[in-house]
Design a protein around this motif. Structure first.
Motif: not given
Length: 293
Positions: A65-66, A89-94, A139-144
């Motif tokens: 997370y950033a 990385a693509p998995s990092t939440i911005l 924004t992907d729901a899983s990111v939220v």
């Protein structure tokens, strides 16, 4: 249980980083002294998990997370998010701390825009735990969901905007209240002092624990009864409200300035801010105690 995360601070120079580390140290120690630490770690233990760097790539390496907290500028946020998107990385939440700029405005062209959103803490965040989560349309729901979990895990009180709106929740509510406060002064209905007293001695204490919907629910035999009894009156009052102020009316600004200089002179702003922080700390202690009881 509050989670413990390693944290890396990034800025463009060592001087800025040194100031940031000192601020974090002082805040951690202040929370510890006031009994308001979010977790079981001591201030020293928490500080030991914080590193810093002037390399964005190093700061984002392995990050889950950033949180971007830079100037409130669309162009600048476009640049920094482009750099972050390329380095992380693509998995990092911005996430962005912006208070008014929708995430779609500065993330649209990014390759991994699905992992970007607004995560807006409320000022002063040392004592106020509310955090607004504002996704862009893509924004992907899983990111939220994951950002929400992270905020909860560090002792924040997150809310989730179901769709993107300008100003998010806090400022939309704050600006609506400010507009009516401005009209009451401009139309000669109330003095500046009495408008503030309406909040500090009336509405504010009620909202501190229940919010506008909880308040109306308790002010009648439930929210349905409240709406049945008062809906007509509410509409008449709102229909009577004037146009949205421009907030550049000199006669109102002058009246506000004269009043506020008497009670909160700009020359002593640091002192007043510290006093506000202390009062918020005491309120936070009370709310924590009441939750435990």
């Amino acid at each position: 249980m509050t989670e413990r995360y390693p944290v890396c601070l990034y800025d463009i120079g060592e001087e800025q980083l040194a100031k940031a580390r000192e601020t974090v140290k002082n805040n951690l120690e202040k929370l510890e002294e006031e009994g308001l630490s979010r977790g079981s770690s001591t201030a020293a233990e928490a500080l030991a998990r914080i590193t810093s760097t002037t390399s964005l790539q190093d700061a984002l390496a392995g990050a889950i997370y950033a949180q971007e907290s830079t100037m409130e500028s669309v162009d600048f946020k476009k640049r920094i998010f482009k750099d972050m998107d390329a380095a992380a990385a693509p998995s990092t939440i911005l996430a962005s701390s912006t208070s008014t700029i929708p995430a779609s405005v500065f993330t649209e062209g990014l390759q991994n825009r699905f992992r970007c959103l607004v995560v807006h803490p409320v000022n002063p965040p040392l004592y106020l735990t509310l955090t607004e989560l504002g996704p862009a349309p893509w924004t992907d729901a899983s990111v939220v969901d994951r950002a929400y979990e992270i905020m909860e895990s560090i002792g924040q009180a997150p809310i989730r905007l179901k769709k993107e709106v300008l100003g998010f929740a806090v400022n939309r509510l704050q600006y609506a209240l400010l507009a009516e406060s401005w009209r009451l002064v401009k139309d000669g209905v109330l003095s500046v002092e009495d408008v503030d007293k309406v909040m500090s001695e009336g509405l504010g204490p009620r909202y501190a624990f229940y919010g506008p919907f909880g308040v109306i629910h308790l002010n009648a035999a439930g929210v349905r009864d409240y709406c049945t009894r008062y809906a007509g009156g509410i509409r008449r009052v709102l229909d009577d409200a004037g146009e949205t102020p421009t907030f550049d009316e000199e006669e109102v600004i002058g009246e506000l300035e004269t009043s506020l200089q008497r009670s909160l002179p700009v020359e002593r702003m640091g002192e007043h801010s510290a006093e506000r922080a202390q009062k918020l700390a005491e309120l936070a202690k009370l709310k924590r105690k009441l939750k435990k009881d």
